[in-house]
Motif scaffolding. Structure first.
Motif, PDB file in Angstrom:
ATOM      1  N   LEU A   9     -19.172  54.168  -9.711  1.00 50.03           N
ATOM      2  CA  LEU A   9     -20.335  54.723  -9.533  1.00 50.03           C
ATOM      3  C   LEU A   9     -21.724  53.959  -8.990  1.00 50.03           C
ATOM      4  O   LEU A   9     -22.640  53.671  -9.727  1.00 50.03           O
ATOM      5  N   ALA A  10     -20.735  53.305  -8.174  1.00 46.90           N
ATOM      6  CA  ALA A  10     -21.563  52.645  -7.386  1.00 46.90           C
ATOM      7  C   ALA A  10     -22.975  53.365  -6.658  1.00 46.90           C
ATOM      8  O   ALA A  10     -22.818  54.506  -6.212  1.00 46.90           O
ATOM      9  N   GLY A  11     -24.374  53.041  -6.372  1.00 44.05           N
ATOM     10  CA  GLY A  11     -25.228  54.430  -6.532  1.00 44.05           C
ATOM     11  C   GLY A  11     -26.425  55.082  -7.095  1.00 44.05           C
ATOM     12  O   GLY A  11     -26.813  56.099  -6.706  1.00 44.05           O
ATOM     13  N   MET A  12     -25.433  54.957  -8.276  1.00 44.11           N
ATOM     14  CA  MET A  12     -26.091  55.620  -9.326  1.00 44.11           C
ATOM     15  C   MET A  12     -26.955  55.857  -9.708  1.00 44.11           C
ATOM     16  O   MET A  12     -27.222  54.610  -9.692  1.00 44.11           O
ATOM     17  N   GLY A  13     -27.673  56.750 -10.078  1.00 46.31           N
ATOM     18  CA  GLY A  13     -28.911  56.552 -10.803  1.00 46.31           C
ATOM     19  C   GLY A  13     -29.547  57.808 -11.544  1.00 46.31           C
ATOM     20  O   GLY A  13     -28.692  58.936 -11.376  1.00 46.31           O
ATOM     21  N   THR A  14     -30.382  58.106 -12.038  1.00 51.57           N
ATOM     22  CA  THR A  14     -30.958  58.968 -12.560  1.00 51.57           C
ATOM     23  C   THR A  14     -32.943  59.109 -13.244  1.00 51.57           C
ATOM     24  O   THR A  14     -32.942  57.810 -12.444  1.00 51.57           O
ATOM     25  N   THR A  15     -33.196  60.088 -13.311  1.00 47.30           N
ATOM     26  CA  THR A  15     -35.021  59.935 -13.706  1.00 47.30           C
ATOM     27  C   THR A  15     -35.376  59.823 -14.704  1.00 47.30           C
ATOM     28  O   THR A  15     -34.397  60.765 -16.133  1.00 47.30           O
ATOM     29  N   ALA A  16     -36.093  59.526 -15.542  1.00 42.87           N
ATOM     30  CA  ALA A  16     -36.377  59.473 -16.599  1.00 42.87           C
ATOM     31  C   ALA A  16     -38.093  59.462 -16.907  1.00 42.87           C
ATOM     32  O   ALA A  16     -38.724  59.304 -16.127  1.00 42.87           O
ATOM     33  N   VAL A  17     -38.000  60.495 -17.998  1.00 44.86           N
ATOM     34  CA  VAL A  17     -39.489  60.799 -18.542  1.00 44.86           C
ATOM     35  C   VAL A  17     -39.658  60.186 -19.588  1.00 44.86           C
ATOM     36  O   VAL A  17     -38.883  60.588 -20.282  1.00 44.86           O
ATOM     37  N   ILE A  18     -40.165  59.609 -19.912  1.00 43.99           N
ATOM     38  CA  ILE A  18     -40.685  58.774 -21.269  1.00 43.99           C
ATOM     39  C   ILE A  18     -41.907  58.935 -22.168  1.00 43.99           C
ATOM     40  O   ILE A  18     -42.824  58.873 -21.184  1.00 43.99           O
ATOM     41  N   ALA A  19     -42.146  59.642 -23.069  1.00 40.75           N
ATOM     42  CA  ALA A  19     -43.464  59.925 -23.854  1.00 40.75           C
ATOM     43  C   ALA A  19     -43.362  59.511 -25.222  1.00 40.75           C
ATOM     44  O   ALA A  19     -41.566  59.912 -25.472  1.00 40.75           O
TER      45      ALA A  19
END
Length: 69
Positions: A56-66
């Motif tokens: 899983l090295a280098g994994m990432g995600t984007t989040a929008v939190i409201a």
């Protein structure tokens, strides 16, 4: 894939942190700080999981939190 794992970790971490820390009557600044802190908690958990599992090295995600009152 790593993105799916990261997304799941982030959703769980953000939701958990918001449920633990949110209190009715928080000021706008306190809510902003809560959202930023929740994102940071998620980031740390995703990073730690990537360190644990080499695949899983280098994994990432984007989040929008409201937070809607």
């Amino acid at each position: 894939n790593g993105g799916n794992v990261a997304s799941q970790i982030a959703v769980e971490a953000i939701t958990e942190n918001l449920k633990k820390q949110y209190r009715s009557g928080l000021s706008g600044l306190s809510i902003k700080n809560l959202l930023v802190t929740s994102a940071n908690v998620a980031n740390i958990k995703v990073y730690e999981k990537a360190k644990e599992d080499e695949s899983l090295a280098g994994m990432g995600t984007t989040a929008v939190i409201a937070l809607v009152k």
